[in-house]
Design a protein around this motif. Structure first.
Motif, PDB file in Angstrom:
ATOM      1  N   GLU A  65      -2.632 -27.728  21.656  1.00 45.34           N
ATOM      2  CA  GLU A  65      -1.849 -27.753  20.624  1.00 45.34           C
ATOM      3  C   GLU A  65      -0.709 -28.962  21.193  1.00 45.34           C
ATOM      4  O   GLU A  65      -0.289 -28.939  22.362  1.00 45.34           O
ATOM      5  CB  GLU A  65      -0.892 -26.314  21.104  1.00 45.34           C
ATOM      6  CG  GLU A  65      -1.083 -25.417  20.117  1.00 45.34           C
ATOM      7  CD  GLU A  65      -0.426 -24.113  20.301  1.00 45.34           C
ATOM      8  OE1 GLU A  65       0.356 -23.933  19.155  1.00 45.34           O
ATOM      9  OE2 GLU A  65      -0.356 -23.610  21.395  1.00 45.34           O
ATOM     10  N   VAL A  66      -0.315 -29.527  20.154  1.00 47.39           N
ATOM     11  CA  VAL A  66       0.698 -30.724  20.505  1.00 47.39           C
ATOM     12  C   VAL A  66       1.917 -30.327  19.673  1.00 47.39           C
ATOM     13  O   VAL A  66       1.991 -30.200  18.623  1.00 47.39           O
ATOM     14  CB  VAL A  66       0.253 -32.078  20.160  1.00 47.39           C
ATOM     15  CG1 VAL A  66       1.313 -33.185  20.374  1.00 47.39           C
ATOM     16  CG2 VAL A  66      -1.062 -32.424  20.706  1.00 47.39           C
ATOM     17  N   LEU A  67       3.100 -30.076  20.477  1.00 41.27           N
ATOM     18  CA  LEU A  67       4.320 -29.677  19.986  1.00 41.27           C
ATOM     19  C   LEU A  67       5.228 -30.785  20.224  1.00 41.27           C
ATOM     20  O   LEU A  67       5.334 -31.671  20.961  1.00 41.27           O
ATOM     21  CB  LEU A  67       4.750 -28.574  20.684  1.00 41.27           C
ATOM     22  CG  LEU A  67       3.864 -27.264  20.712  1.00 41.27           C
ATOM     23  CD1 LEU A  67       4.351 -26.425  21.992  1.00 41.27           C
ATOM     24  CD2 LEU A  67       3.487 -26.585  19.558  1.00 41.27           C
ATOM     25  N   ASP A  68       6.388 -30.785  19.309  1.00 40.38           N
ATOM     26  CA  ASP A  68       7.628 -31.582  19.550  1.00 40.38           C
ATOM     27  C   ASP A  68       8.614 -31.188  20.398  1.00 40.38           C
ATOM     28  O   ASP A  68       8.679 -29.968  20.589  1.00 40.38           O
ATOM     29  CB  ASP A  68       8.180 -31.835  18.208  1.00 40.38           C
ATOM     30  CG  ASP A  68       7.525 -32.868  17.063  1.00 40.38           C
ATOM     31  OD1 ASP A  68       6.928 -33.727  17.491  1.00 40.38           O
ATOM     32  OD2 ASP A  68       7.304 -32.150  15.965  1.00 40.38           O
ATOM     33  N   GLY A  69       9.278 -31.976  21.249  1.00 36.69           N
ATOM     34  CA  GLY A  69      10.240 -31.569  21.936  1.00 36.69           C
ATOM     35  C   GLY A  69       9.673 -31.161  23.361  1.00 36.69           C
ATOM     36  O   GLY A  69       8.472 -31.033  23.638  1.00 36.69           O
TER      37      GLY A  69
ATOM     38  N   ILE B 148      -1.049 -35.869  18.174  1.00 36.40           N
ATOM     39  CA  ILE B 148      -0.099 -36.650  17.974  1.00 36.40           C
ATOM     40  C   ILE B 148       1.078 -35.577  17.577  1.00 36.40           C
ATOM     41  O   ILE B 148       0.795 -34.577  17.071  1.00 36.40           O
ATOM     42  CB  ILE B 148      -0.059 -37.690  16.825  1.00 36.40           C
ATOM     43  CG1 ILE B 148      -0.949 -38.746  17.384  1.00 36.40           C
ATOM     44  CG2 ILE B 148       1.457 -38.055  16.357  1.00 36.40           C
ATOM     45  CD1 ILE B 148      -1.133 -39.767  16.023  1.00 36.40           C
ATOM     46  N   PRO B 149       2.200 -35.740  18.385  1.00 37.16           N
ATOM     47  CA  PRO B 149       3.241 -34.789  18.018  1.00 37.16           C
ATOM     48  C   PRO B 149       3.725 -34.979  16.586  1.00 37.16           C
ATOM     49  O   PRO B 149       3.666 -35.656  15.905  1.00 37.16           O
ATOM     50  CB  PRO B 149       4.611 -35.347  18.972  1.00 37.16           C
ATOM     51  CG  PRO B 149       3.829 -36.441  19.831  1.00 37.16           C
ATOM     52  CD  PRO B 149       2.768 -36.718  19.498  1.00 37.16           C
ATOM     53  N   PRO B 150       3.695 -33.350  16.194  1.00 40.30           N
ATOM     54  CA  PRO B 150       4.191 -33.261  14.364  1.00 40.30           C
ATOM     55  C   PRO B 150       5.268 -34.272  13.940  1.00 40.30           C
ATOM     56  O   PRO B 150       5.010 -34.813  12.880  1.00 40.30           O
ATOM     57  CB  PRO B 150       4.264 -31.864  14.303  1.00 40.30           C
ATOM     58  CG  PRO B 150       3.837 -31.392  15.484  1.00 40.30           C
ATOM     59  CD  PRO B 150       3.783 -32.355  16.611  1.00 40.30           C
ATOM     60  N   ALA B 151       6.117 -34.363  14.496  1.00 36.98           N
ATOM     61  CA  ALA B 151       7.441 -34.890  14.097  1.00 36.98           C
ATOM     62  C   ALA B 151       7.269 -36.662  13.963  1.00 36.98           C
ATOM     63  O   ALA B 151       7.420 -37.164  13.008  1.00 36.98           O
ATOM     64  CB  ALA B 151       8.745 -34.739  14.929  1.00 36.98           C
TER      65      ALA B 151
END
Lengths: 115, 412, 113
Positions: A65-69, B148-151
């Motif tokens: 899982e790749v998450l922002d922040g 890749i990060p979603p944002a």
């Protein structure tokens, strides 16, 4: 012994503190850095870009899982650190007290595992 | 009709015709983001009115009509003279289009793919853009598949669509003389999506991506039936896909090609690949994908017949290297050379890559080096290369496989 | 671009990790070093840390952990990479991603003094 000083603070406030000298740091930090270097205690130190630019990765049951922040939303954000050389934990805490961020954030001090 | 039934119909229509509708709408205005908004609003209206009014006989035409109206409204709202002209143009088209029947909504998906693979779009964003516009995948899904990060992925997609507009990219199939070059970019994007799904086998998002890429490959072959490279690429993907069930044993461990149980291979997929490759070679010049597919065909034939096929594979890699000058080809050729000239010669053929900085974190380079060095009896080098390959692996099954090879070398 | 890769460990998951984890880590370290990353820095457990804050002339000292959370900061790596995508790739390769969370943060360049 080496210690890591972790600077936790309100990153918005830290952003608003305008750097004024040639090093790109506030005079407070420049003075603190100078003191560390003079005392031979400075090993490393970095400031991080805001948590909005972070990404986090975790793998569970073979799924990535790749998450922002950052990995956690917190009141204070991790914004930078120093690695210092100090004779003992108390001496490291003295440096933490002198770190400008201790006056508007929290300095966490962690012993480094000796390799 | 219940809301649930309406939602299901809308979802089915979305899967079947999303790309077709979007391509049609985007071609009118050359504004992908605007067309997406209009289509999204049309789907939202469908969810509101279908439960009470019933699903229309021709859901596609219904959605298109609503979306077109939204698009026209949006242009009118901009209130400039150019928008005024564009508005009149759209109104005229709308009248022309009013006569369109269900089956006659022109299929402009190939033109949309060409726009997505436009030179103004950075190569790495072409595949995500095609996946979003043709298949309607969300930025979050695409981000997960590409790690890749979603944002970040969301921002890049928005930027890419803006660039398309600024560059005035034509939503059209290029002229004959430009076609081959531009088609390469489309094929490269689709194949990149497939490769993501292939290498990251443990990932659900990535598994799905492989299926989507094959679907896109089939679409291109259907829409551009005279292009041998499109057939070559589809064949290449199908050869790989046919072996997917054999790439893991019952315990989920990685199984290399030469140890795979060929009974697990999907023979129907292989037959389709063979006939595509045959058709491609007959119809046109030999390109990169046809050669790569021919290499896969040789591997399959070699395993199934038990007859040595490595000379043919090495020869095909030589042709491919001439064509692409790619370090990946040098790497694959080395693995084949080990079978014909031996491990020492294969290792020597990698010398040209040793100084290439891109190899530093390229897992297949270190895995191949490890295997070749082990075969050449260079134990220390093999251990180091295997170790680095383990460190670079993101796939657990492959990591375990490499660790087993490393342990065997340490004990042996 | 400089990136810091922060390792956050879940104590429960880490306690259940197979012994092969440390072998995986050795391989990861070697791969990262080959690609130009620095070797990592490990910290003593968060419970062995202390913290300090000063407000209105009052100094407060705490004993660790600084934060009560399921995952605790355990160490970091520094990497010089072209973009965050590459940083995320390395995070996905890091063995700790299976026993916690690996976070990547771009460094704010400050000019040398």
């Amino acid at each position: 012994m080496q210690f890591m000083l972790l600077i936790h603070g309100n990153e918005r406030a830290m952003m608003e503190a305008t750097p004024t000298d040639a090093t790109g740091m506030t005079p407070d930090y420049a003075a603190f850095n100078m003191a560390l270097v003079k005392a031979g205690a400075m090993v490393a130190g970095e400031r991080l870009r805001p948590t909005a630019d972070a990404a986090s990765v975790r793998i569970r049951n073979g799924r990535t899982e790749v998450l922002d922040g950052p990995y956690a939303d917190t009141k204070e954000q991790f914004g930078g650190f120093y690695i210092i050389e100090a004779p003992d934990f108390d001496a490291a805490m003295d440096w933490a007290l002198q770190c400008p961020a201790s006056r508007h954030g929290t300095i966490e001090v962690r012993p480094v595992v000796q390799s | 009709m219940s809301l649930e039934a309406a939602r299901q119909t809308a979802e089915r229509v979305a899967r079947d015709s999303y790309g077709r509708l979007l391509a049609y709408l985007a071609a009118r205005t050359r504004d992908v983001a605007g067309a997406e908004d209009a289509l999204a609003e049309a789907f939202a209206s469908a969810l509101q009115s279908w439960p009470s009014d019933g699903v229309p006989d021709n859901p596609d035409a219904w959605l298109l009509t609503v979306a077109r109206r939204r698009q026209t409204d949006a242009v009118r709202r901009r209130q400039t003279r150019r928008a005024g002209e564009a508005h009149i143009q759209l109104m005229r088209e709308e009248l022309d289009d009013a006569a369109l029947e269900e089956d006659s909504i022109p299929d402009r998906r190939l033109a949309l793919m060409f726009a997505c693979a436009h030179p103004a779009i950075e190569p790495g964003m072409r595949a995500p853009l095609i996946l979003q516009t043709i298949l309607g995948l969300t930025a979050t899904d695409i981000a997960a598949a590409f790690l890749i990060p979603p944002a970040t992925m969301g921002q890049r997609l928005v930027r890419a669509k803006a660039r398309l507009r600024e560059a005035g990219a034509a939503f059209a199939i290029p002229d004959r003389q430009d076609l081959a070059g531009r088609l390469d970019a489309v094929l490269e994007a689709i194949y990149a999506a497939y490769a993501k799904g292939w290498t990251q086998i443990g990932e659900l998002a990535a598994d799905r991506l492989a299926g989507e890429a094959i679907w896109l490959g089939q679409l291109v072959v259907t829409l551009a039936p005279d292009e041998p490279e499109a057939k070559g690429m589809l064949a290449l993907m199908l050869y790989a896909e046919a072996r997917r069930p054999a790439r893991r044993d019952a315990h989920g461990a990685f199984v290399p090609l030469d140890a795979q149980d060929t009974a697990l291979w999907d023979r129907a997929a292989i037959r389709t690949a063979e006939s595509l490759l045959h058709a491609a070679n007959r119809a046109g010049p030999t390109g990169r994908y046809q050669i790569e597919a021919a290499i896969q065909s040789a591997h399959v034939a070699g395993r199934l017949s038990g007859r040595p096929h490595w000379d043919a594979v090495v020869a095909l890699y030589e042709v491919l290297l001439e064509l692409t000058h790619s370090p990946v080809v040098v790497l694959n050729r080395a693995a084949a050379l080990a079978e014909t000239l031996g491990a020492d010669a294969a290792l020597a053929s990698l010398d040209s890559l040793a100084a290439d900085p891109r190899m530093a974190d390229y897992q297949p380079y270190w895995a191949t080096r490890g295997h070749l060095a082990a075969r050449a009896g260079q134990r220390q080098d093999a251990l180091e290369a295997f170790n680095i390959a383990v460190g670079l692996s993101t796939d657990e099954a492959e990591r375990r496989y490499l660790i087993a090879r490393r342990s065997a070398l340490q004990d042996g | 671009m400089q990136f810091m890769m922060l390792i956050h460990h879940d104590d429960d998951l880490l306690a259940a990790a197979p012994p092969s984890l440390w072998g995986d880590y050795a391989a990861f370290n070697q791969a990262l070093a080959k690609a130009g990353g620095t070797s990592g820095l490990r910290l003593e457990h968060a419970s062995k840390g202390r913290a300090v804050t000063q407000r209105n002339g009052t100094t407060e000292l705490f004993d660790g952990p600084y934060m009560e959370s399921k995952e605790q900061f355990a160490g970091y790596f520094m990497m010089d990479l072209p973009d965050i995508e590459q940083a995320v790739q390395w995070a996905a390769r890091c063995p700790s991603a299976q026993y916690g969370t690996v976070e990547v943060r771009p460094i704010w360049p400050t000019r040398p003094q």
